[in-house]
Design an enzyme around this catalytic site. Sequence first.
Site, PDB file in Angstrom:
ATOM      1  N   HIS A 163       0.805  -1.130  -0.013  1.00 60.14           N
ATOM      2  CA  HIS A 163       0.077   0.065   0.019  1.00 60.14           C
ATOM      3  C   HIS A 163       0.974   1.368   0.074  1.00 60.14           C
ATOM      4  O   HIS A 163       0.649   2.223  -0.638  1.00 60.14           O
ATOM      5  CB  HIS A 163      -0.940   0.037   1.293  1.00 60.14           C
ATOM      6  CG  HIS A 163      -1.581  -1.213   1.290  1.00 60.14           C
ATOM      7  ND1 HIS A 163      -2.268  -1.691   2.497  1.00 60.14           N
ATOM      8  CD2 HIS A 163      -1.854  -1.991   0.290  1.00 60.14           C
ATOM      9  CE1 HIS A 163      -3.010  -2.653   2.231  1.00 60.14           C
ATOM     10  NE2 HIS A 163      -2.974  -3.140   0.916  1.00 60.14           N
ATOM     11  N   CYS A 177      -3.560   0.007 -19.928  1.00 62.07           N
ATOM     12  CA  CYS A 177      -3.255   0.808 -18.646  1.00 62.07           C
ATOM     13  C   CYS A 177      -2.146   0.158 -17.639  1.00 62.07           C
ATOM     14  O   CYS A 177      -2.196   0.940 -16.542  1.00 62.07           O
ATOM     15  CB  CYS A 177      -4.643   1.374 -17.959  1.00 62.07           C
ATOM     16  SG  CYS A 177      -5.319  -0.047 -17.017  1.00 62.07           S
TER      17      CYS A 177
HETATM   18  C1  PEP Z   1      -2.767  -3.790 -13.991  1.00 62.25           C
HETATM   19  O1  PEP Z   1      -2.874  -5.075 -13.436  1.00 62.25           O
HETATM   20  O2  PEP Z   1      -2.225  -3.438 -14.704  1.00 62.25           O
HETATM   21  C2  PEP Z   1      -3.544  -2.713 -13.224  1.00 62.25           C
HETATM   22  C3  PEP Z   1      -3.502  -1.541 -13.886  1.00 62.25           C
HETATM   23  O3  PEP Z   1      -4.004  -2.882 -12.173  1.00 62.25           O
HETATM   24  P1  PEP Z   1      -3.383  -2.796 -10.720  1.00 62.25           P
HETATM   25  O4  PEP Z   1      -2.062  -2.529 -11.147  1.00 62.25           O
HETATM   26  O5  PEP Z   1      -3.930  -2.056  -9.874  1.00 62.25           O
HETATM   27  O6  PEP Z   1      -3.629  -4.089 -10.372  1.00 62.25           O
END
Ligand code: PEP
Length: 752
Positions: free
Chosen positions: A366, A679
Amino acid sequence: MPYSEAVDSRVLLRRLRDTLAEPGGGQERLDSIVRLIAGGLVADVCSVYLKREEDWLELCATFGLKAEAVHLTRLKVGQGLVGRIADSAEPINTRDAPNTRGFRYMPETGEELFSSFLGVPIQRLGEVLGVLVVQNRDHREYSDDEIYALEVIAMVLAEMAELGAFVGPGAMEIAAQHRLPFFVRGLVGQEGVAEGRVLLHEPQIVVSNPVSDDPAREYARLHAAIERLREEVDEMLAADYLSKAGDHRDVLQAYRMFAHDKGWVRRMEASIESGLAAEVAVEKEQSATRARMSRIADPYIRERLHDLDDLSNRLLRLLAGVDAISGREVPDDAVLVARNIGPAELLDYGRRLKGVVLEEGSVGSHAAIVARALAIPLVIHAERITREAKNGDPILVDGDVGAVHLRPEEGVARAFREKVEMLAGAQQAYAALRDRPATTRDGVTLDLYMNAGLMADLPSLPKCGAAGVGLFRTELQFLIRSTVPKRADLAALYARILDSAGGKPVTFRTLDIGSDKVLPYMKRQDEPNPALGWRAIRVGLDRPGIMRMQVQALLRGAQGRPLRIMFPFVAEAVEFEQGREIIVTEVARERALERPVSTDIKIGAMLETPSLAFASARFFEMVDFVSIGGNDLKQFFFAADRENELVRRRYDALSISYLGFLEGIVARCAAHGTPVSFCGEDAGRPLEALAFAAIGFRQLSMRPASIGPVKALLRQVDLSEARAAIEAARYEAAATARPALEALLGRMGFVV
Ligand code: PEP
Ligand code: MG
């Protein structure tokens, strides 16, 4: 009363303190000390060996051995009896030193005359600074009292070394710990560089007078502090939000157990009886705990020893009457140094920090999420940093490579500043591109969005020139509180985010918890493999209460404005359908309540598991948009844990197989006219962004700081050439397209 019996060591300690208070250089002081200790303990020899370099101990003062051996006799840690003591942090007591395992004869000292030997580590908070030795001619075994007395003396020497008592003008004088440069290479938690001064999250206590004249007073102080400590632990345990079971509670139970441990208290009392100040008595125990910690591999026991260590820190703070630094007292150029830190505490410090260095932590912790959201350079796994760093020490943090320079030499600091200046220059160049499109030389325009997770991120939107927020991670608001956030508060936050975005689109991702992101108020599930477990939309659908509340907050926050919502970690079309059904139901309910509801609500799915790439055509028709969560998708594609340092960098995002897989997703989306974006973190790396653009992505979402470098590169390349480079790599059966793309950029004069 236990402190009433007179103990000789008290007299000795007082004499020691007086000697140390006399003016003079470090060497003179050491010479007087060894004479004093030899006299006090009726020893023929007393010697002090100190660490002058990381792994070497040097005879720095002696009474009884040949004077010419001082500063000449050196032993590696682990070598000889002295080296063994430094290595194990345990005393050695023998009546027959030459025949004891590990003995090493050093003729220059003349020590062959002395048969019995007692040595103890000089250590402070688990850090061995040197070794204190007494020797006698006759075959004698030193008593437990003598060992204890020598340990107590060593404790005082360690404190005095810390205060710089042995530092002087001569070249051969003894440098105190914490004055030499210290370098540590940890792991990258968040890129970026920072120069500043250390701010310890848990401030260390400086004990200016380690020897006490009044044991009764110290005894009373210790007991008052322990009483308060026990009350504090009970208060924490009684706190409402922790009344449910969970990890926090286990830790607090362990705290309570230790706080009432009779042996722990008795040992500290004994140290006070022998003349130590209460703080030093606590530190002596803490040293022993830390020495044990370094020897124990079992993670559970280590954790418990950490708990005890934390508890000792609390006790020290109570004794010294200082609080942990609160977020309000942050100096201008603070680099926070901590063993670990929770997301709420880090947010409290906020952007006032220039950098963060943690001894523990993980890339997905976190704290790392918050540091990323705040764009503060973060280095994790920086071993020993909390022991080495002192408040106010100069520190350089290179988050790009995970390097930390504490008290750096001038040359290092200069090179570092040059790097910072170069980066600042590049940032200026990127800022100049802010309002220009990310259009390639062959006329393809990409939309670059930013990732966000806090209100504090939104000011970056106009600054970096992003087209909008492509991924708003909503879990931080849930993670930093001890209770479930209120719907009205969330709605107000979402409204402010949309206000700040000024009409640019914001894609909100519903709560992505589970796996490494565990809510403090939710019962932790003991899962054998949390990354493959009950997380994200799976939790949302099985326990729809929170999901419903969040959807209501989003609808109310939007106040009739267009809204984009996506579900994380969708593995099957049916999960998306069920999630969408919740939104549809809530929209109908809001309408029935005659609240303003947008007519433009787009509902998307994050593609983070390979299975969804093979979903039926119906899924691609049904979904309003798809966003590829590359961090998760890559870990499942290669079966390589994104949190595991042993494997997480093993597979390349530009591998031909992965690029081929992504290309297939782009093609499927294109066939159904479904917008698709990428993303994950890889979208923010210029070479990866180029490759993604070359295989057909037209929307990428990344950290705000990555938009400049990605745009700068895209504007100077021909996508058709990049595509050809990837094709050529594929044709040649290369494992990855990286060398081919690097060569292409090299020909164009780029250095990546
Ligand atoms: C991912 O898994 O690429 C993502 C954007 O989500 P997180 O990093 O929050 O799991
Ligand atoms: Mg993910």
